[in-house]
Design a protein around this motif. Structure first.
Motif, PDB file in Angstrom:
ATOM      1  N   ILE A  11      -5.312  -0.931   8.216  1.00 35.66           N
ATOM      2  CA  ILE A  11      -5.674   0.124   7.317  1.00 35.66           C
ATOM      3  C   ILE A  11      -6.995  -2.002   6.500  1.00 35.66           C
ATOM      4  O   ILE A  11      -6.396  -2.407   6.690  1.00 35.66           O
ATOM      5  CB  ILE A  11      -4.804  -0.304   5.547  1.00 35.66           C
ATOM      6  N   THR A  15       7.335   6.593  14.929  1.00 30.26           N
ATOM      7  CA  THR A  15       6.675   5.358  14.164  1.00 30.26           C
ATOM      8  C   THR A  15       8.154   5.282  12.813  1.00 30.26           C
ATOM      9  O   THR A  15       8.187   5.912  12.581  1.00 30.26           O
ATOM     10  CB  THR A  15       4.902   5.600  13.698  1.00 30.26           C
ATOM     11  N   VAL A  34      -5.087   5.386   1.210  1.00 31.14           N
ATOM     12  CA  VAL A  34      -4.844   5.967   0.381  1.00 31.14           C
ATOM     13  C   VAL A  34      -4.337   5.028  -0.950  1.00 31.14           C
ATOM     14  O   VAL A  34      -3.471   4.604  -0.580  1.00 31.14           O
ATOM     15  CB  VAL A  34      -4.264   7.169   1.192  1.00 31.14           C
ATOM     16  N   ASN A  72       1.989  -0.861  13.620  1.00 28.99           N
ATOM     17  CA  ASN A  72      -0.332  -1.203  13.138  1.00 28.99           C
ATOM     18  C   ASN A  72       0.124  -2.428  12.819  1.00 28.99           C
ATOM     19  O   ASN A  72       1.358  -3.131  11.591  1.00 28.99           O
ATOM     20  CB  ASN A  72      -0.103  -0.486  11.931  1.00 28.99           C
ATOM     21  N   ALA A 132       9.219   7.761  10.275  1.00 26.24           N
ATOM     22  CA  ALA A 132      10.770   7.226   9.510  1.00 26.24           C
ATOM     23  C   ALA A 132       9.959   5.969   8.497  1.00 26.24           C
ATOM     24  O   ALA A 132       9.947   5.208   9.096  1.00 26.24           O
ATOM     25  CB  ALA A 132      11.688   7.107  10.583  1.00 26.24           C
ATOM     26  N   ASP A 141      -1.605  -3.809  10.752  1.00 24.17           N
ATOM     27  CA  ASP A 141      -1.853  -3.528   9.232  1.00 24.17           C
ATOM     28  C   ASP A 141      -3.644  -4.527   8.878  1.00 24.17           C
ATOM     29  O   ASP A 141      -4.493  -3.924   8.734  1.00 24.17           O
ATOM     30  CB  ASP A 141      -0.660  -3.534   8.499  1.00 24.17           C
ATOM     31  N   TYR A 186       0.618  -1.311   0.439  1.00 23.48           N
ATOM     32  CA  TYR A 186      -0.381   0.410  -0.294  1.00 23.48           C
ATOM     33  C   TYR A 186       0.931   1.336  -0.058  1.00 23.48           C
ATOM     34  O   TYR A 186       0.445   2.258  -0.235  1.00 23.48           O
ATOM     35  CB  TYR A 186      -1.106  -0.050   1.288  1.00 23.48           C
TER      36      TYR A 186
END
Ligand code: SAM
Ligand code: DTB
Ligand code: SF4
Length: 374
Positions: free
Chosen positions: A206, A144, A239, A167, A114, A169, A73
C-alpha cells in the motif's frame, strides 16, 4: 537544479529478470524525469506483455471484520471502531453464486478474502470446498486468508488454488509504524510456504500511508529480490477509512503513485502489476497513465472487500475508450495446441510486424501454463 540521473535514462533493449536490486538503483529510477521514467517503463512493458491487455479479477469478502490484527489502514481490524458490519464465514453456495455473477460480468479470476490472522483448522474444509467449486466453473482462483502454515498452503494447492495473496505492505523500516501484531518475517515466511506449495504468489503493498519515497523503494526492493518475482504485484493506494489511525493521513501526490507503478514494472518486468485499491478516487486520465506506466491488472466489480470500486459499466467504457481488452489466459491457446505450434505462431506474429514490440513472452508463458495443466 540537479542534473538528471543518466544511468537509466534510456530504455535498454531488454531488461532481464533480476533479484539483486540495490536501493540506489531503484531510487535512481524514481528520480528520473517523469517522461523518461514512463518511456522506460512502457518500453519494458511492451517487451513482456501485450500493452493493451489487462487482466481482471473480482474480489469477494468471505469473512468480514472483527480481525484480531491491528493493521492501521484496515476497516476490518477489531482494534478500531470503523462501524463495519461484521459477517461470519460465508456459506459455500453463496460464494459460488457470487463467483458465477463475476464470471458473467467478465472476470477471469475470483479472489476470496477473509479478515483472519490465519485460517483455523475448522475453517479449512469450507475454504477448500470453495476453491474446488469455483475452479470447476472455469475461473482462476485466488485467496487471501492471512498467514498460512506449510500444511495449510499445501492443502490449498492440492485443492487447486492458483494464487495466494499476501502483501508485504511497505518497507521493513516503516512496517512497525503500521502493524504490530505480525512481523515482516512472518509475512515472508507465508510467501515462502505459498511458493513451496506450488501456488502462484500475489504480493504487493500500500502507498499513501504517510511513508516516504525511501519506503516505497524499500517495498519494491523486497518484492523484486524475493527468490522468484510474485506473478502478481498489487499496488494499493490507501483508501482512508474513518475510525482507523490512518484516516487523516496526507494525500500522496498522484504522480508519485504513477512513478511507483512504473518502477514496479521495470524491476519486475514479467509480473502482472495490479492497479488495486484506490481506483475509485482516481479519474480516468490517472488510470490511463497507470496503464501506460505498466499496470496490467485491476479489480473489477463494484466492491473490493469492504470499500467501493468503480462500477463495471464505467470500467468497460474506460477500456473501450483506451482500446484495452480484458486478458483471459485460457484464450491464449486451445487445449489441443502443442507448445511448439504455439511458439511458432508467436514467432510468425513477430516476423509479420517488424515494428511491433516484442510483447509476446507473457502470452507464451500464460499458454505454457495452460498446457502444463492440461
Ligand atoms: N486478512 C488478510 C491479510 O491481511 O493478509 C487478507 C485481507 S487484507 C484486507 C489484504 C490486503 O488489502 C492488505 O494486506 C492490504 O495491503 C490491502 N488493504 C487493506 N485495507 C486497505 C485500505 N484501506 N486501503 C488500501 N489497501 C488496503
Ligand atoms: C490487495 O492487495 N488488495 C485487495 C486484495 N489484495 C485482497 C484488497 C483491497 C482492500 C481495500 C479495502 C477494502 O475494500 O476493505
Ligand atoms: Fe486483518 Fe487483513 Fe485487515 Fe490486517 S489487513 S486487519 S490482517 S483483515
Amino acid at each position: 537544479m540537479n542534473a538528471p540521473v543518466s544511468v537509466v535514462a534510456t530504455p535498454s533493449a531488454s531488461i532481464s529478470v533480476r533479484h539483486d536490486w540495490h536501493r540506489e538503483e531503484i531510487a535512481a529510477l524514481f528520480a528520473l524525469p517523469f517522461n523518461d521514467l514512463l518511456f522506460q517503463a512502457a518500453s519494458v512493458h511492451r517487451q513482456h506483455f501485450d500493452p493493451n491487455a489487462v487482466q481482471v479479477s473480482t474480489l469477494l469478502s468471505i469473512k468480514t471484520g472483527a480481525c484480531p490484527e491491528d493493521c492501521k489502514y484496515c476497516s476490518q481490524s477489531g482494534h478500531y471502531n470503523t462501524e463495519l458490519e461484521k459477517e461470519k464465514l460465508m456459506e459455500v453456495q453463496k460464494v459460488l453464486a457470487e463467483a458465477r455473477l463475476a464470471k458473467e460480468k467478465g472476470a477471469s479470476r475470483f479472489c476470496m478474502g477473509a479478515a483472519w490472522r490465519s485460517p483455523r483448522d475448522k475453517d479449512m474444509p469450507y475454504v477448500l470446498d470453495m476453491v474446488r467449486q469455483v475452479k470447476e466453473m472455469g475461473l482462476e482462483t485466488c485467496m487471501t486468508l492471512g498467514m498460512l502454515s506449510g500444511e495449510q498452503a499445501q492443502s490449498l494447492s492440492e485443492a487447486g488454488l492458483d494464487y495466494y495473496n499476501h502483501n508485504l505492505d511497505t518497507s521493513p523500516e516503516y512496517y512497525g509504524k503500521v502493524i504490530s501484531t505480525r512481523t515482516y518475517n512472518d509475512r515472508l515466511q507465508t510467501l515462502s510456504h505459498v511458493r513451496d506449495a506450488g501456488m502462484k504468489v500475489c504480493a504487493g503493498g500500500i502507498v499513501g500511508m504517510g511513508e516516504d519515497r525511501k519506503d516505497r523503494i524499500g517495498l519494491l526492493q523486497q518484492l523484486a529480490n524475493l527468490p522468484a518475482h510474485p506473478e502478481s504485484v498489487p499496488i494499493n493506494m490507501l483508501v482512508k477509512i474513518e475510525g482507523t489511525p490512518l484516516a487523516d493521513v496526507a494525500d500522496l501526490d498522484m504522480f508519485e503513485f504513477v512513478r511507483t507503478i512504473a518502477v514496479a514494472r521495470i524491476v519486475m518486468p514479467e509480473s502482472f502489476v495490479r492497479l488495486s485499491a484506490g481506483r475509485q478516487e482516481m479519474n480516468d486520465e490517472m488510470q490511463a497513465l497507470c496503464f501506460f506506466a505498466g499496470a496490467n491488472s485491476i479489480f473489477y466489480g463494484e466492491k473490493l472487500l469492504t470499500t467501493d470500486n468503480p462500477d463495471a459499466n464505467h470500467d468497460q467504457q474506460l477500456f473501450q475508450r483506451l482500446g484495452i481488452h480484458p486478458l483471459d489466459p485460457r484464450s491464449e491457446c486451445s487445449d489441443e495446441a502443442t507448445e511448439e505450434a504455439l511458439l511458432e505462431s508467436v514467432e510468425a506474429q513477430q516476423r509479420a510486424s517488424e515494428t511491433a514490440p516484442l510483447y509476446y513472452d507473457a502470452n507464451k508463458r500464460a499458454a505454457k501454463h495452460v498446457l502444463n495443466k492440461a
